[in-house]
Design a protein around this motif. Structure first.
Motif: not given
Length: 342
Positions: A45, A58, A88, A292
């Protein structure tokens, strides 16, 4: 405190591309943990600084509105926890989303140690001290927490909203008192109608000697062409060290219906802007995987790439017909429910 405990038991979200790229380059887990506090960070991330708060969050935020739409509450809970497990950390929500159901489900999902893994945000509609306080207590109960990391004034979409919030007995008094009492940590505001309303909110705040930590606004492939928040509000926020939270990447899919851009391209464009977080609605595992994937494949865009994308969306964006949040009342929850304002 007693009221919150009762509610808990009753319910068993002028910087250039180069600078953004430099921020994204600092992606080691060690560095992320050092700047993000105790929240765990995933190497898959992207994490960015939240203005001058010292927080690191995030780059994708989990939109709260869509989390109250699943028929089975367990599906919502699994989706929230899956997003957190995948890195996240920014959770979006609002006091009025799905009549409070979104906050209830998020509160349930954040049990069992998940609360400490996230940066929790929600929003208040109340414009008066009294209405803000009542809504905040309800949100604390639904979210099953004693402190919310960020609370924002929701839907600042009318020119008079700043005056009401900063008036004597206005909601700003309640927010500042709640921060002092440790119920909330940071204060921001949101809006989607017109950049001039945002600028006026910042102007009124400055007159009162108040600094916002965050401002949430539409940032998408069409915004640059029509009543642009990106052109008019983002530079002011950058100058003042206010974190920009991006929303309306797809405009509730209306932008995608223009057939000018793919979901991944739209997410890449928003991620490429000088924003701390791109908050996006995620209502299924498929959509979560899409978000993602956008993070995984994102690289800072060149000026030529950005110009090409904006040229492709120029004609469709010219009159705002795909940004209905600017040109209609479709997204104006407080307009449809004026009693929320107090």
């Amino acid at each position: 405190m007693e009221r919150r405990s009762f509610l808990k038991s009753a319910v068993a979200a002028g910087v250039g591309v180069a600078a953004v790229g430099a921020t994204l380059a600092q992606s080691s887990t060690l560095d992320n943990q050092a700047q993000g506090g105790s929240r765990p960070m995933s190497p898959d991330m992207l994490y960015r600084e939240l203005g001058k708060t010292g927080e690191k969050v995030s780059a994708i935020g989990l939109g709260g509105y869509h989390l109250g739409k699943q028929d089975d509450p367990q599906e919502s809970i699994r989706l929230i926890r899956s997003a957190i497990d995948r890195g996240i950390t920014f959770m979006d929500n609002c006091w009025d989303y799905n009549d409070g159901l979104s906050e209830v489900r998020m509160g349930q999902a954040l049990r069992d140690g998940y609360r400490s893994k996230v940066f929790l945000m929600t929003k208040m509609d109340g414009r008066t001290k009294d209405s803000y306080n009542k809504q905040l207590e309800q949100s604390l109960g639904r979210l099953q927490t004693d402190v919310i990391d960020l609370v924002q004034f929701h839907e600042v979409i009318r020119m008079e909203d700043p005056d009401r919030i900063f008036a004597e007995g206005g909601a700003i008094e309640a927010a500042v008192a709640a921060r002092k009492a440790g119920k909330i940590r940071y204060i921001g505001f949101t809006g989607h109608k017109d950049p001039y309303v945002h600028l006026r909110m910042l102007e009124v705040a400055e007159k009162h000697g108040f600094h916002f930590d965050t401002v949430q606004m539409p940032i998408n492939v069409m915004d640059a062409h029509f009543r642009s928040f990106g052109k008019q509000v983002v530079p002011v926020c950058a100058q003042r060290g206010i974190a920009v939270l991006a929303m309306k990447t797809f405009g509730d899919n209306f932008i995608l219906k223009s057939n000018t851009v793919t979901p991944i391209e739209a997410l890449h464009y928003s991620l490429n802007q000088p924003v701390s977080v791109v908050i996006t609605g995620i209502d299924s595992t498929t959509v979560l995987e899409q978000a993602l994937e956008a993070v995984k494949t994102f690289k800072p865009m060149s000026d030529a790439e950005t110009a090409s994308l904006l040229e492709r969306t120029k004609d469709a964006a010219s009159d705002g017909k795909y940004e209905l949040f600017k040109t209609s009342s479709h997204f104006d929850g407080t307009a449809h429910n004026p009693s929320y304002l107090g």
